[in-house]
Design a protein around this motif. Structure first.
Motif, mmCIF file in Angstrom:
data_model
loop_
_atom_site.group_PDB
_atom_site.id
_atom_site.type_symbol
_atom_site.label_atom_id
_atom_site.label_comp_id
_atom_site.label_asym_id
_atom_site.label_seq_id
_atom_site.Cartn_x
_atom_site.Cartn_y
_atom_site.Cartn_z
ATOM 1 N N LEU A 92 4.860 6.420 -0.487
ATOM 2 C CA LEU A 92 5.528 6.600 0.811
ATOM 3 C C LEU A 92 6.358 5.347 1.082
ATOM 4 O O LEU A 92 6.136 4.604 2.036
ATOM 5 C CB LEU A 92 4.507 6.864 1.927
ATOM 6 C CG LEU A 92 5.123 7.362 3.244
ATOM 7 C CD1 LEU A 92 5.712 8.766 3.081
ATOM 8 C CD2 LEU A 92 4.106 7.351 4.382
ATOM 9 N N THR A 148 9.146 4.881 2.232
ATOM 10 C CA THR A 148 9.873 4.816 3.513
ATOM 11 C C THR A 148 9.064 4.104 4.591
ATOM 12 O O THR A 148 9.618 3.740 5.623
ATOM 13 C CB THR A 148 10.208 6.239 3.997
ATOM 14 O OG1 THR A 148 9.033 7.060 3.877
ATOM 15 C CG2 THR A 148 11.319 6.845 3.152
ATOM 16 N N SER A 149 7.770 3.916 4.355
ATOM 17 C CA SER A 149 6.941 3.181 5.318
ATOM 18 C C SER A 149 6.650 1.759 4.856
ATOM 19 O O SER A 149 5.827 1.062 5.469
ATOM 20 C CB SER A 149 5.622 3.936 5.566
ATOM 21 O OG SER A 149 5.863 5.084 6.346
ATOM 22 N N ASP A 197 0.831 -1.218 0.000
ATOM 23 C CA ASP A 197 0.000 0.000 0.000
ATOM 24 C C ASP A 197 0.859 1.260 0.000
ATOM 25 O O ASP A 197 0.633 2.183 -0.790
ATOM 26 C CB ASP A 197 -0.881 0.056 1.267
ATOM 27 C CG ASP A 197 -2.031 -0.936 1.220
ATOM 28 O OD1 ASP A 197 -2.205 -1.592 0.171
ATOM 29 O OD2 ASP A 197 -2.742 -1.051 2.236
ATOM 30 N N PHE A 198 1.824 1.290 0.908
ATOM 31 C CA PHE A 198 2.620 2.510 1.052
ATOM 32 C C PHE A 198 3.477 2.776 -0.178
ATOM 33 O O PHE A 198 3.615 3.913 -0.620
ATOM 34 C CB PHE A 198 3.473 2.453 2.332
ATOM 35 C CG PHE A 198 2.646 2.563 3.583
ATOM 36 C CD1 PHE A 198 2.054 3.765 3.924
ATOM 37 C CD2 PHE A 198 2.440 1.466 4.408
ATOM 38 C CE1 PHE A 198 1.274 3.882 5.076
ATOM 39 C CE2 PHE A 198 1.665 1.571 5.559
ATOM 40 C CZ PHE A 198 1.069 2.777 5.893
ATOM 41 N N GLY A 249 5.279 19.485 9.036
ATOM 42 C CA GLY A 249 5.175 18.205 8.340
ATOM 43 C C GLY A 249 6.514 17.828 7.736
ATOM 44 O O GLY A 249 7.446 18.622 7.724
ATOM 45 N N GLY A 250 6.598 16.623 7.265
ATOM 46 C CA GLY A 250 7.847 16.171 6.650
ATOM 47 C C GLY A 250 8.252 14.851 7.258
ATOM 48 O O GLY A 250 7.415 14.036 7.643
ATOM 49 N N GLY A 251 9.556 14.671 7.389
ATOM 50 C CA GLY A 251 10.076 13.418 7.914
ATOM 51 C C GLY A 251 11.045 12.807 6.919
ATOM 52 O O GLY A 251 11.635 13.503 6.078
ATOM 53 N N VAL A 252 11.202 11.515 7.043
ATOM 54 C CA VAL A 252 12.145 10.795 6.189
ATOM 55 C C VAL A 252 11.592 10.789 4.756
ATOM 56 O O VAL A 252 10.443 10.417 4.514
ATOM 57 C CB VAL A 252 12.398 9.388 6.774
ATOM 58 C CG1 VAL A 252 11.130 8.604 6.949
ATOM 59 C CG2 VAL A 252 13.399 8.616 5.939
ATOM 60 N N ALA A 253 12.389 11.251 3.834
ATOM 61 C CA ALA A 253 11.897 11.501 2.469
ATOM 62 C C ALA A 253 11.716 10.212 1.667
ATOM 63 O O ALA A 253 12.643 9.398 1.597
ATOM 64 C CB ALA A 253 12.873 12.406 1.732
ATOM 65 N N PRO A 254 10.569 10.033 1.055
ATOM 66 C CA PRO A 254 10.394 8.891 0.158
ATOM 67 C C PRO A 254 11.077 9.163 -1.188
ATOM 68 O O PRO A 254 10.423 9.434 -2.198
ATOM 69 C CB PRO A 254 8.867 8.799 0.020
ATOM 70 C CG PRO A 254 8.378 10.200 0.212
ATOM 71 C CD PRO A 254 9.341 10.842 1.180
ATOM 72 N N HIS A 262 11.518 16.914 -0.640
ATOM 73 C CA HIS A 262 10.498 16.519 0.339
ATOM 74 C C HIS A 262 10.231 17.658 1.331
ATOM 75 O O HIS A 262 9.076 17.923 1.707
ATOM 76 C CB HIS A 262 10.967 15.273 1.090
ATOM 77 C CG HIS A 262 9.929 14.661 1.980
ATOM 78 N ND1 HIS A 262 8.679 14.322 1.540
ATOM 79 C CD2 HIS A 262 9.954 14.319 3.311
ATOM 80 C CE1 HIS A 262 7.970 13.791 2.552
ATOM 81 N NE2 HIS A 262 8.730 13.791 3.622
ATOM 82 N N GLU A 319 1.386 4.171 -2.861
ATOM 83 C CA GLU A 319 0.972 5.551 -2.569
ATOM 84 C C GLU A 319 2.142 6.535 -2.601
ATOM 85 O O GLU A 319 1.941 7.736 -2.433
ATOM 86 C CB GLU A 319 0.329 5.612 -1.173
ATOM 87 C CG GLU A 319 -0.998 4.872 -1.080
ATOM 88 C CD GLU A 319 -1.482 4.723 0.360
ATOM 89 O OE1 GLU A 319 -1.056 5.505 1.223
ATOM 90 O OE2 GLU A 319 -2.293 3.808 0.603
ATOM 91 N N TYR A 364 10.075 19.685 7.572
ATOM 92 C CA TYR A 364 11.321 19.356 8.283
ATOM 93 C C TYR A 364 11.849 18.010 7.805
ATOM 94 O O TYR A 364 11.098 17.050 7.656
ATOM 95 C CB TYR A 364 11.122 19.381 9.805
ATOM 96 C CG TYR A 364 10.399 18.196 10.372
ATOM 97 C CD1 TYR A 364 9.047 18.022 10.136
ATOM 98 C CD2 TYR A 364 11.073 17.227 11.115
ATOM 99 C CE1 TYR A 364 8.375 16.918 10.630
ATOM 100 C CE2 TYR A 364 10.416 16.128 11.615
ATOM 101 C CZ TYR A 364 9.062 15.978 11.360
ATOM 102 O OH TYR A 364 8.413 14.875 11.830
ATOM 103 N N VAL A 365 13.116 17.972 7.534
ATOM 104 C CA VAL A 365 13.769 16.746 7.074
ATOM 105 C C VAL A 365 15.065 16.486 7.822
ATOM 106 O O VAL A 365 15.719 15.468 7.581
ATOM 107 C CB VAL A 365 14.023 16.769 5.548
ATOM 108 C CG1 VAL A 365 12.703 16.734 4.777
ATOM 109 C CG2 VAL A 365 14.844 17.990 5.150
#
Lengths: 347, 347
Positions: free
Chosen positions: B99, B101-102, B93-94, B291-296, B160, B97, B267-268
């Motif tokens: 993402l 990284t998930s 799924d991720f 928002g942000g996080g580990v970039a896909p 990202h 979509e 934020y990354v």
């Protein structure tokens, strides 16, 4: 006139105060027909949020315009109007962009030097930028008036949570908080087309309203058990959009933990837990965003009003008790001990 | 083969390790042509992020496919490919979509049991879901290879940040952090049509690159002074979108403080300051989102690759030093003392 005044924790009084008068050409004076008590008023009532002794209180009201300043063009004496919980000039960059809560000339009802909403009348600064006209026929229709009153804060705030969380048609949504704002968040998510709405709450009177507003699932657990329950309901993934309508450290932590990777938390609970619940490490690894804040009700009222008038939403269901002005102190007590969900004041 | 191994703080060695082999039918083995050292590798180098003695390191590389498992269909031996900094199965799924990284089957190069990017070859799990083919003509074009290598992490991560902050055409953008990711954030914001880009940084070699990438203003101050400077440049309002590419408490606090009301922080920077810098009270009152996080990176590489090949972006400019494998320990030292911005490893 008479108005509600706060003198300290647990000390709410009804007192004689000066009648409001037009002070600036952009002012209006509104005779209050309906007001209410907000969950956020309880922070002051409980002494968590500081107030000066003798400060007015209340920030949700609708009523009839009594008099307007010479520069007011949008409303006139006799008009039925609702006020959002923040006044705003209507002409600055932020007002034009729909973020009236950031208007540099704006303010909150009840702040020092202003009238509060829980009184017989209110001086409204920037009447053209602030007030929204309502159909006169609503006068006397108590059920309709209750739903129109809800636009002043709780329904607009629930909608802000839903928008900020990124609710989309078909989305799985979870709502943390079973107060009036959380319940309106359920209604807002339903209105925006959410496919599934999980309401976190344990009081049946409230979860019954949540179901009436569109909740498909109710989770009674709290903390870690609530997180487990929502994950189980969502195939382990969490909800695409989570509405946080409490404002404590635990509620924010729960909200972030039940958000699906890549999803968003829309938070509108006035933060009383500091940043400790904002788990940035978890947010980072799972790309969970956090947005929201104080709701620009003035921007949302027109579209929500249309739905209230069309009868497609009925947020007034959150009011489960009505008092007169003298009953306001009792109303605070009832909301404080959770024997009332939300108290309406009819003048 | 030989690869980079970390034994402890400040202890990076080049050692003989087992040659990678196909272990699963979805694997590929890639002979590395270019790799690099990341700012986030320095957290391990400095002992802030824990590593097991002997763990591999490095998560950015491109190279030539040497061998593929029998279920791999998208790449074949001889293909030039780039790897995002996370592998992913491409079918969950991720992944579908965007993402990646998930992805529940995903992982980071260099984690225990996997190869790191700073070695002569890498076993790539889920080659079809992970690798992106590059034009063979790039081999030998060092300038182009550098920009293609940047897609593996820094350019995708800067993008990202820009996407997560909500950069729109015409927007005023500020970038906190003058490392390679921050500079790529400037480039990404410029690519997305930002009208004004304020880069926070004080090292001229870096701010020169920021200007080459599209920065219109540079702010050398830090902390409160930086907040003042950005507010002054933006008529007191702050930037619509702010990219946070550091990960400390101070950088997050600065990012939130220079965001315009209603705007967003993307934020990354891997968070190393906890949540203390996430000022939820300020966010609430001003409707600032985070928002942000580990970039896909895997999701972004195709569109960014098209622009690299078209010559419209040249993120490889962030590499200011090239070493061979034996030069990697020196490369870490140079990045640690900030005498190098970002070190490329050519095999």
């Amino acid at each position: 006139m008479r108005a509600t005044v706060i003198h300290g924790p647990n000390d709410i009084r009804i007192e004689e105060v000066p009648d409001p008068v037009i002070q600036r050409p952009t002012d209006a004076v509104v005779r209050v027909l309906n007001a209410c008590i907000c969950g956020s008023d309880l922070w002051a009532y409980r002494g968590v949020a500081a107030r000066q002794p003798g400060q007015r209180i209340g920030h949700e009201f609708l009523g009839v315009v009594e008099e307007v300043g010479r520069e007011v063009a949008g409303v006139k004496a006799g008009d039925l109007v609702v006020a959002p919980f923040v006044w705003s000039d209507g002409v600055c960059d932020f007002c034009r962009e729909g973020l009236q809560t950031s208007c540099p000339h704006g303010g909150f009802w009840g702040e020092v030097g202003s009238d509060g909403g829980q009184g017989e009348a209110v001086r409204v600064p920037f009447a053209d930028g602030t007030l929204v006209k309502l159909p006169q026929e609503a006068v006397g229709d108590e059920k309709l008036l209750a739903s129109l009153l809800a636009l002043s804060d709780v329904m607009s705030t629930g909608h802000h949570a839903a928008v900020s969380a990124g609710v989309r048609p078909g989305a799985t949504v979870a709502v943390v908080g079973d107060g009036a704002v959380g319940l309106c968040g359920v209604l807002a998510a339903h209105r925006l087309g959410a496919g599934r709405i999980i309401a976190l709450g344990r009081h049946q009177a409230r979860t019954d309203i949540a179901r009436a507003f569109g909740a498909t699932d109710v989770v009674a657990e709290r903390g870690e058990a609530a997180i487990e329950a929502v994950r189980e309901l969502t195939g382990g993934q969490g909800a695409h959009a989570v509405l946080e309508a409490v404002g404590t450290e635990e509620s924010m932590r729960t909200a972030i933990s039940i958000t699906r990777d890549g999803g968003g938390v829309g938070y509108v609970g006035v933060p009383h837990g500091g940043s400790a619940g904002v788990d940035i490490g978890q947010m980072f690894n799972r790309n969970v965003s956090v947005g929201g804040g104080v709701a620009p009700a003035r921007a949302y009222i027109p579209e929500l009003l249309a739905d209230v008038l069309a009868g497609t939403i009925n947020p007034g269901l959150v009011f489960d008790r009505t008092v007169d002005l003298d009953g306001v102190p009792d109303g605070y007590r009832a909301m404080d001990d959770r024997s009332a969900l939300k108290v309406r004041i009819a003048f």
